[in-house]
Motif scaffolding. Sequence first.
Motif, PDB file in Angstrom:
ATOM      1  N   GLY A   1     -19.794  76.185   3.763  1.00 22.28           N
ATOM      2  CA  GLY A   1     -19.587  74.738   3.752  1.00 22.28           C
ATOM      3  C   GLY A   1     -20.878  73.949   3.817  1.00 22.28           C
ATOM      4  N   HIS A   2     -21.940  74.583   4.300  1.00 23.77           N
ATOM      5  CA  HIS A   2     -23.204  73.857   4.429  1.00 23.77           C
ATOM      6  C   HIS A   2     -24.266  74.356   3.456  1.00 23.77           C
ATOM      7  CE1 HIS A   2     -21.363  71.718   7.682  1.00 23.77           C
ATOM      8  NE2 HIS A   2     -20.869  72.885   8.057  1.00 23.77           N
ATOM      9  N   ILE A   3     -23.813  74.963   2.379  1.00 22.41           N
ATOM     10  CA  ILE A   3     -24.731  75.275   1.283  1.00 22.41           C
ATOM     11  C   ILE A   3     -24.943  73.984   0.497  1.00 22.41           C
ATOM     12  CG2 ILE A   3     -24.913  76.492  -0.943  1.00 22.41           C
ATOM     13  CD1 ILE A   3     -23.611  78.912   0.383  1.00 22.41           C
ATOM     14  N   ARG A   4     -26.173  73.746   0.112  1.00 22.27           N
ATOM     15  CA  ARG A   4     -26.543  72.507  -0.566  1.00 22.27           C
ATOM     16  C   ARG A   4     -25.989  72.483  -1.995  1.00 22.27           C
ATOM     17  NH1 ARG A   4     -31.029  68.575  -0.615  1.00 22.27           N
ATOM     18  NH2 ARG A   4     -29.994  66.992  -1.885  1.00 22.27           N
ATOM     19  N   VAL A   5     -25.331  71.379  -2.323  1.00 19.93           N
ATOM     20  CA  VAL A   5     -24.874  71.176  -3.698  1.00 19.93           C
ATOM     21  C   VAL A   5     -25.947  70.355  -4.405  1.00 19.93           C
ATOM     22  CG1 VAL A   5     -23.130  70.048  -5.142  1.00 19.93           C
ATOM     23  CG2 VAL A   5     -22.450  71.213  -3.043  1.00 19.93           C
ATOM     24  N   PRO A   6     -26.506  70.850  -5.511  1.00 17.78           N
ATOM     25  CA  PRO A   6     -27.543  70.085  -6.198  1.00 17.78           C
ATOM     26  C   PRO A   6     -26.983  68.724  -6.627  1.00 17.78           C
ATOM     27  CG  PRO A   6     -27.299  72.274  -7.179  1.00 17.78           C
ATOM     28  CD  PRO A   6     -26.166  72.091  -6.220  1.00 17.78           C
ATOM     29  N   ALA A   7     -27.794  67.741  -6.733  1.00 19.84           N
ATOM     30  CA  ALA A   7     -27.398  66.424  -7.240  1.00 19.84           C
ATOM     31  C   ALA A   7     -26.476  65.672  -6.295  1.00 19.84           C
ATOM     32  CB  ALA A   7     -26.730  66.533  -8.625  1.00 19.84           C
ATOM     33  N   SER A   8     -26.356  66.118  -5.047  1.00 18.95           N
ATOM     34  CA  SER A   8     -25.555  65.342  -4.100  1.00 18.95           C
ATOM     35  C   SER A   8     -26.413  64.943  -2.906  1.00 18.95           C
ATOM     36  CB  SER A   8     -24.365  66.147  -3.601  1.00 18.95           C
ATOM     37  OG  SER A   8     -23.801  65.495  -2.471  1.00 18.95           O
TER      38      SER A   8
ATOM     39  N   ASN B   1     -27.258  67.305   7.708  1.00 20.00           N
ATOM     40  CA  ASN B   1     -27.958  67.446   6.425  1.00 20.00           C
ATOM     41  C   ASN B   1     -27.295  66.595   5.344  1.00 20.00           C
ATOM     42  OD1 ASN B   1     -29.890  69.242   7.395  1.00 20.00           O
ATOM     43  ND2 ASN B   1     -28.525  70.997   7.071  1.00 20.00           N
ATOM     44  N   LEU B   2     -27.927  66.551   4.203  1.00 20.71           N
ATOM     45  CA  LEU B   2     -27.376  65.815   3.065  1.00 20.71           C
ATOM     46  C   LEU B   2     -26.940  66.788   1.977  1.00 20.71           C
ATOM     47  CD1 LEU B   2     -30.039  62.946   2.659  1.00 20.71           C
ATOM     48  CD2 LEU B   2     -27.794  62.805   3.773  1.00 20.71           C
ATOM     49  N   GLY B   3     -25.843  66.443   1.299  1.00 21.58           N
ATOM     50  CA  GLY B   3     -25.450  67.194   0.115  1.00 21.58           C
ATOM     51  C   GLY B   3     -24.819  68.547   0.372  1.00 21.58           C
ATOM     52  N   CYS B   4     -24.253  68.765   1.573  1.00 26.10           N
ATOM     53  CA  CYS B   4     -23.560  70.037   1.833  1.00 26.10           C
ATOM     54  C   CYS B   4     -22.268  70.097   1.001  1.00 26.10           C
ATOM     55  CB  CYS B   4     -23.180  70.153   3.295  1.00 26.10           C
ATOM     56  SG  CYS B   4     -24.570  70.331   4.410  1.00 26.10           S
ATOM     57  N   LEU B   5     -21.843  71.322   0.666  1.00 21.53           N
ATOM     58  CA  LEU B   5     -20.597  71.514  -0.083  1.00 21.53           C
ATOM     59  C   LEU B   5     -19.429  70.804   0.602  1.00 21.53           C
ATOM     60  CD1 LEU B   5     -18.960  72.874  -2.349  1.00 21.53           C
ATOM     61  CD2 LEU B   5     -18.745  74.886  -0.870  1.00 21.53           C
ATOM     62  N   GLU B   6     -19.349  70.967   1.932  1.00 15.86           N
ATOM     63  CA  GLU B   6     -18.257  70.373   2.700  1.00 15.86           C
ATOM     64  C   GLU B   6     -18.233  68.841   2.593  1.00 15.86           C
ATOM     65  OE1 GLU B   6     -17.545  72.438   6.432  1.00 15.86           O
ATOM     66  OE2 GLU B   6     -17.579  70.476   7.393  1.00 15.86           O
ATOM     67  N   ALA B   7     -19.436  68.250   2.507  1.00 18.28           N
ATOM     68  CA  ALA B   7     -19.538  66.791   2.436  1.00 18.28           C
ATOM     69  C   ALA B   7     -19.106  66.274   1.067  1.00 18.28           C
ATOM     70  CB  ALA B   7     -20.962  66.349   2.737  1.00 18.28           C
ATOM     71  N   VAL B   8     -18.998  67.175   0.097  1.00 17.96           N
ATOM     72  CA  VAL B   8     -18.610  66.788  -1.258  1.00 17.96           C
ATOM     73  C   VAL B   8     -17.163  67.189  -1.535  1.00 17.96           C
ATOM     74  CG1 VAL B   8     -19.143  67.096  -3.712  1.00 17.96           C
ATOM     75  CG2 VAL B   8     -20.988  67.158  -2.024  1.00 17.96           C
ATOM     76  N   ALA B   9     -16.792  68.405  -1.107  1.00 12.90           N
ATOM     77  CA  ALA B   9     -15.513  68.987  -1.524  1.00 12.90           C
ATOM     78  C   ALA B   9     -14.536  69.250  -0.384  1.00 12.90           C
ATOM     79  CB  ALA B   9     -15.779  70.291  -2.283  1.00 12.90           C
TER      80      ALA B   9
ATOM     81  N   GLU C   1     -16.799  72.155  -7.539  1.00 17.02           N
ATOM     82  CA  GLU C   1     -17.952  72.230  -6.625  1.00 17.02           C
ATOM     83  C   GLU C   1     -17.912  73.538  -5.825  1.00 17.02           C
ATOM     84  OE1 GLU C   1     -20.272  70.156  -6.825  1.00 17.02           O
ATOM     85  OE2 GLU C   1     -19.509  68.170  -7.341  1.00 17.02           O
ATOM     86  N   VAL C   2     -16.711  73.876  -5.347  1.00 19.52           N
ATOM     87  CA  VAL C   2     -16.567  75.146  -4.612  1.00 19.52           C
ATOM     88  C   VAL C   2     -16.882  76.307  -5.559  1.00 19.52           C
ATOM     89  CG1 VAL C   2     -14.896  76.697  -3.502  1.00 19.52           C
ATOM     90  CG2 VAL C   2     -14.902  74.255  -2.931  1.00 19.52           C
ATOM     91  N   GLY C   3     -16.381  76.211  -6.786  1.00 21.89           N
ATOM     92  CA  GLY C   3     -16.623  77.266  -7.773  1.00 21.89           C
ATOM     93  C   GLY C   3     -18.100  77.459  -8.054  1.00 21.89           C
ATOM     94  N   ALA C   4     -18.868  76.350  -8.090  1.00 28.69           N
ATOM     95  CA  ALA C   4     -20.294  76.448  -8.390  1.00 28.69           C
ATOM     96  C   ALA C   4     -21.025  77.232  -7.298  1.00 28.69           C
ATOM     97  CB  ALA C   4     -20.901  75.059  -8.536  1.00 28.69           C
ATOM     98  N   VAL C   5     -20.663  76.970  -6.041  1.00 25.63           N
ATOM     99  CA  VAL C   5     -21.270  77.726  -4.937  1.00 25.63           C
ATOM    100  C   VAL C   5     -20.792  79.175  -4.994  1.00 25.63           C
ATOM    101  CG1 VAL C   5     -21.243  78.009  -2.429  1.00 25.63           C
ATOM    102  CG2 VAL C   5     -21.685  75.753  -3.426  1.00 25.63           C
ATOM    103  N   MET C   6     -19.508  79.371  -5.256  1.00 23.98           N
ATOM    104  CA  MET C   6     -18.960  80.731  -5.278  1.00 23.98           C
ATOM    105  C   MET C   6     -19.536  81.556  -6.430  1.00 23.98           C
ATOM    106  SD  MET C   6     -17.314  80.701  -2.591  1.00 23.98           S
ATOM    107  CE  MET C   6     -16.836  82.416  -2.659  1.00 23.98           C
ATOM    108  N   ALA C   7     -19.919  80.880  -7.529  1.00 25.21           N
ATOM    109  CA  ALA C   7     -20.485  81.616  -8.668  1.00 25.21           C
ATOM    110  C   ALA C   7     -21.738  82.371  -8.231  1.00 25.21           C
ATOM    111  CB  ALA C   7     -20.799  80.656  -9.815  1.00 25.21           C
ATOM    112  N   SER C   8     -22.580  81.728  -7.423  1.00 24.31           N
ATOM    113  CA  SER C   8     -23.783  82.391  -6.924  1.00 24.31           C
ATOM    114  C   SER C   8     -23.402  83.551  -6.009  1.00 24.31           C
ATOM    115  CB  SER C   8     -24.645  81.419  -6.111  1.00 24.31           C
ATOM    116  OG  SER C   8     -24.966  80.305  -6.886  1.00 24.31           O
TER     117      SER C   8
END
Length: 392
Positions: free
Chosen positions: A239-246, A254-262, A305-312
């Motif tokens: 949930g706290h992996i950084r999403v680019p562009a957020s 922090n700013l731009g965490c996955l949880e803060a977006v999705a 957004e979750v998929g993008a983190v999961m892809a890695s």
Amino acid sequence: MSTASNGQGTGAGALLAILRDGRARTRGELAQLTGLSRSTVSQRLDGLIAGSWVVAAEDSISSGGRPAAVFAFNERARVVLAADLGATRARLAVLDLGKTVLAERAAELHVDQGPERTLEWVATAFRELLDGAGHDLDQVCGVGVGLPGPVEHASGRPVNPPIMPGWDGFDVPGWLGARLGAPVLADNDVNIMALGEHWAAGPEVDHLIFIKIGTGIGCGIISGGRLHRGAQGAAGDVGHIRVPASEAPCRCGNLGCLEAVAGGASMAAQLRAAGVAANGSRDVVALMRAGDLRATRLVRQAGREVGAVMASIVNFFNPSLIVIGGDVAEAGEQVLAGVRETIYSRSLPLATQHLGIRSSRLGDRAGVVGAAVMVVDHVLAPDAVDQAFGHH
Ligand SMILES: [Zn+2]
């Protein structure tokens, strides 16, 4: 005590471990599987039958002559108590050793009232559930508890849980164990859900990732058939992996965490900003089901957004199955479509060749079933069984 090549020893525990797959076997089969003599097998079986862990029956379909006696694991030998505690909701269940739910209760329960008040309620509810199911505390072989924060599994104590004031370092197993008279194991709620979904997926799935998309986002990792907790029990905190562009601010600072977006809380906040009344993840899903287009777009985007983190993570970990659960996963296809779309387009072909992505099979019960899996695997571990039988 000697150790057989299967690595599970040669005591009663090894026999029970074999029979736990649900198949009944003859003395001869058990002797062959363990390398023990038939008389030793008989002696071990006598102990297991006396403890009601194993039941004997006549095998009517044995070939020719007299029917052979077969022995089977008795799933009704004991019961397990399981509690899945969220921030504001709890699900409690009594299960048998085969993870069949015998009685259950879901209720509003706020963990921020502190450990004593919360667990007092849990202990009372367990007694009532047992009573209703016609069992008593003597039949309880263990208690499993899932908590909505980091837990040091070995001690069962929460570690700086952000949404559980008063729980830091609290001895959950000691406190509950003293009231219920059975061993208590505690773990993070997402970890126990992963255990439940792994059990539901079957033993052939060795590498599984369970993602919970609720108010927050987290994942549980099954690696080589076992739960991977990490050095500090913090593995899977995606949930706290950084999403680019957020640049969205997250509750962690922090700013731009996955949880803060999705996450569900973030989606509800975005809907409120657009003038739609939504209080949490369940409201977002309800709006989507009612045909609200903004909610539908948000859920779909959250899936991407979750998929993008999961892809890695798929490239890194190479799971064979990804299971999606939590409130937002109740949105079903809308979330799955976004997750699938991004994972399949961004992961390496070899890593996705046999990758399954599906929603939770157990739904709301993933936590209590997983808590039971945790307890039964602990109580019936071959070493633990041998110790209970005093190496006879
Ligand atoms: Zn964060």
